[in-house]
Design a protein around this motif. Structure first.
Motif, mmCIF file in Angstrom:
data_model
loop_
_atom_site.group_PDB
_atom_site.id
_atom_site.type_symbol
_atom_site.label_atom_id
_atom_site.label_comp_id
_atom_site.label_asym_id
_atom_site.label_seq_id
_atom_site.Cartn_x
_atom_site.Cartn_y
_atom_site.Cartn_z
ATOM 1 N N ALA A 4 1.028 -1.211 -0.059
ATOM 2 C CA ALA A 4 -0.312 0.315 0.103
ATOM 3 C C ALA A 4 0.761 0.895 -0.088
ATOM 4 O O ALA A 4 0.733 2.012 -0.561
ATOM 5 N N GLU A 5 2.384 1.192 0.397
ATOM 6 C CA GLU A 5 3.122 2.246 0.730
ATOM 7 C C GLU A 5 3.688 3.306 -0.657
ATOM 8 O O GLU A 5 3.021 4.347 -1.115
ATOM 9 N N LEU A 6 3.049 2.190 -2.600
ATOM 10 C CA LEU A 6 3.594 2.829 -3.460
ATOM 11 C C LEU A 6 2.289 3.501 -3.649
ATOM 12 O O LEU A 6 2.223 4.546 -4.409
ATOM 13 N N SER A 7 0.742 2.892 -3.273
ATOM 14 C CA SER A 7 0.316 3.455 -3.740
ATOM 15 C C SER A 7 0.205 5.499 -3.190
ATOM 16 O O SER A 7 -0.787 6.162 -3.573
ATOM 17 N N PHE A 8 0.363 5.374 -1.383
ATOM 18 C CA PHE A 8 0.504 5.992 -0.745
ATOM 19 C C PHE A 8 1.602 7.647 -1.799
ATOM 20 O O PHE A 8 1.069 8.157 -1.640
ATOM 21 N N ILE A 9 2.432 6.732 -2.098
ATOM 22 C CA ILE A 9 3.345 7.237 -2.604
ATOM 23 C C ILE A 9 3.150 8.363 -3.893
ATOM 24 O O ILE A 9 2.617 9.566 -4.448
ATOM 25 N N ASP B 144 -9.946 8.333 -3.588
ATOM 26 C CA ASP B 144 -10.678 7.217 -4.007
ATOM 27 C C ASP B 144 -9.355 6.545 -3.905
ATOM 28 O O ASP B 144 -9.498 5.571 -3.020
ATOM 29 N N LEU B 145 -7.714 6.805 -4.403
ATOM 30 C CA LEU B 145 -6.965 5.897 -4.404
ATOM 31 C C LEU B 145 -6.625 5.315 -2.813
ATOM 32 O O LEU B 145 -5.900 4.642 -2.324
ATOM 33 N N LEU B 146 -6.542 6.669 -1.722
ATOM 34 C CA LEU B 146 -6.160 6.098 -0.777
ATOM 35 C C LEU B 146 -7.637 5.998 0.308
ATOM 36 O O LEU B 146 -7.200 5.478 1.513
ATOM 37 N N ALA B 147 -8.867 6.289 0.058
ATOM 38 C CA ALA B 147 -9.811 6.031 0.690
ATOM 39 C C ALA B 147 -9.545 4.827 1.268
ATOM 40 O O ALA B 147 -10.370 4.403 2.805
ATOM 41 N N THR B 148 -9.617 3.789 0.367
ATOM 42 C CA THR B 148 -10.307 2.339 1.324
ATOM 43 C C THR B 148 -9.053 1.657 1.523
ATOM 44 O O THR B 148 -9.235 0.115 2.300
ATOM 45 N N MET B 149 -7.829 2.121 1.996
ATOM 46 C CA MET B 149 -6.820 1.551 2.728
ATOM 47 C C MET B 149 -7.570 1.443 3.774
ATOM 48 O O MET B 149 -7.267 2.483 4.844
ATOM 49 N N THR B 150 -6.914 0.423 4.535
ATOM 50 C CA THR B 150 -7.535 -0.152 6.229
ATOM 51 C C THR B 150 -6.604 0.466 7.172
ATOM 52 O O THR B 150 -5.165 0.676 6.709
ATOM 53 N N PRO B 151 -6.991 0.879 8.336
ATOM 54 C CA PRO B 151 -5.905 1.184 9.422
ATOM 55 C C PRO B 151 -4.579 0.096 9.621
ATOM 56 O O PRO B 151 -3.452 0.392 10.072
ATOM 57 N N LEU B 152 -4.836 -1.475 9.558
ATOM 58 C CA LEU B 152 -3.477 -1.685 9.554
ATOM 59 C C LEU B 152 -3.063 -2.074 8.111
ATOM 60 O O LEU B 152 -1.482 -1.837 8.780
ATOM 61 N N GLU B 153 -3.574 -1.359 7.284
ATOM 62 C CA GLU B 153 -2.195 -1.255 5.704
ATOM 63 C C GLU B 153 -1.429 -0.212 6.021
ATOM 64 O O GLU B 153 -0.277 0.014 5.267
ATOM 65 N N PHE B 154 -2.417 0.893 6.673
ATOM 66 C CA PHE B 154 -1.469 2.301 6.312
ATOM 67 C C PHE B 154 -0.721 2.351 7.820
ATOM 68 O O PHE B 154 0.531 2.373 7.932
ATOM 69 N N ARG C 38 -13.437 15.290 1.970
ATOM 70 C CA ARG C 38 -13.197 13.503 1.429
ATOM 71 C C ARG C 38 -12.101 13.280 1.844
ATOM 72 O O ARG C 38 -11.592 12.461 2.410
ATOM 73 N N HIS C 39 -11.099 14.834 2.427
ATOM 74 C CA HIS C 39 -9.992 14.780 3.641
ATOM 75 C C HIS C 39 -9.952 14.036 4.484
ATOM 76 O O HIS C 39 -9.742 12.997 4.754
ATOM 77 N N TYR C 40 -10.727 14.188 5.486
ATOM 78 C CA TYR C 40 -11.123 14.174 6.343
ATOM 79 C C TYR C 40 -12.330 13.303 6.387
ATOM 80 O O TYR C 40 -12.170 11.439 7.262
ATOM 81 N N SER C 41 -12.911 12.455 5.537
ATOM 82 C CA SER C 41 -13.027 10.903 5.519
ATOM 83 C C SER C 41 -12.527 10.185 5.465
ATOM 84 O O SER C 41 -12.918 8.595 5.973
ATOM 85 N N SER C 42 -11.651 10.291 4.107
ATOM 86 C CA SER C 42 -10.905 9.583 4.322
ATOM 87 C C SER C 42 -8.973 9.085 5.213
ATOM 88 O O SER C 42 -9.189 8.015 5.032
ATOM 89 N N VAL C 43 -9.782 9.922 5.901
ATOM 90 C CA VAL C 43 -9.040 9.586 7.063
ATOM 91 C C VAL C 43 -8.935 9.346 8.260
ATOM 92 O O VAL C 43 -8.668 8.570 8.777
#
Length: 277
Positions: free
Chosen positions: A46-51, A102-112, A234-239
């Protein structure tokens, strides 16, 4: 940036015409460099998607700055159609920025959480390009410059932006030149709504023939403002989905700050005047 001219980002493509560096397309968009900028510090997929997502956002911040500064220059030249065209181009950039969550919103807390440690104190709040946009919107705060004290060039540019007129300032200056009683006074402080400005916009909307083009300008600015709110929401809800209510990586208050930000309107009189129309 001074009051009479608007600076634009350096969009030079450098060695785009040099031979021996791949296809013309590769040279033009600097593909080799572009695809060499992603360096994950962990083995978490998931880090590559984040970057990649954050790098795309940074590029879009610069593009949006370009469009807004083009709009400012047009406003200073009394070119309302030119300003409208730049603002509309900018809204498309804003739409892509909003959807990029949308590219980050589904990242789970465990992944992040699996790669969060490698970020150290890095945080999106430290983005100078984003802060430049906030200043253009009138969300100015001098204390935010402290994080750039060890980067003199960036600090100087942001200090200039803090003192320079924002996008809304240039719109209000145009209203004043059209004969409306607007107390136009650019400031290095956060913009505060004024009843005189609300009254001016009310006249623009209720007497469009007297002030041609200004109602359309108001609506274009409101399109910008609405998308700013969408971005913040969206920033708020994604975080909230990705990391919950934990403190931000850069020491920010995380969700609490994002929620307050999402509740603040930019160009406030354009919203309040609608109660009277």
């Amino acid at each position: 940036m001074g009051h009479d001219t608007v600076s634009t980002p350096n969009l030079s493509f450098g060695r785009a015409e040099e031979p021996g560096h791949g296809t013309p397309y590769a040279r033009y968009v600097r593909l080799e460099e572009l695809h060499g900028l992603q360096h994950p510090r962990s083995k978490v997929p998931a880090e590559l998607s984040f970057i990649v997502t954050t790098q795309v956002m940074e590029l879009l911040f610069d593009l949006l700055r370009h469009e807004w500064t083009q709009a400012q220059q047009a406003l200073r030249e009394d070119d309302v159609p030119g300003a409208l065209a730049a603002l509309r181009r900018g809204t498309h950039v804003q739409d892509v920025l909003v959807n990029s969550w949308d590219l980050l919103a589904t990242m789970t807390p465990l992944e992040f959480g699996a790669f969060r440690e490698v970020l150290g104190e890095a945080s999106g709040f430290q983005s100078s390009a984003f802060l430049r946009l906030e200043f253009l919107l009138g969300n100015k705060s001098e204390h935010l410059l402290r994080m750039y004290e060890e980067v003199p060039g960036t600090h100087a540019e942001l200090a200039d932006a803090l003192r320079a007129p924002g996008l809304y300032d240039d719109a209000l200056a145009l209203l004043a030149r059209r004969g409306l009683a607007v107390p136009y006074e650019p400031s290095a402080e956060r913009y505060r709504p004024l009843p005189e400005v609300a009254a001016a916009w009310r006249r623009v909307y209720t007497d469009p023939a007297e002030y041609p083009g200004l109602a359309e300008l108001g609506e274009a600015l409101l399109d910008v403002a609405e998308r700013v709110t969408r971005w913040r929401q969206r920033h708020y809800s994604s975080v909230k989905r990705t990391m919950g209510d934990k403190p931000g990586t850069g020491g920010s208050s995380g969700l609490a700050w994002l929620k307050r930000s999402a509740e603040q309107d930019v160009f406030p009189e354009l919203w309040t005047v609608r109660n009277e129309l």
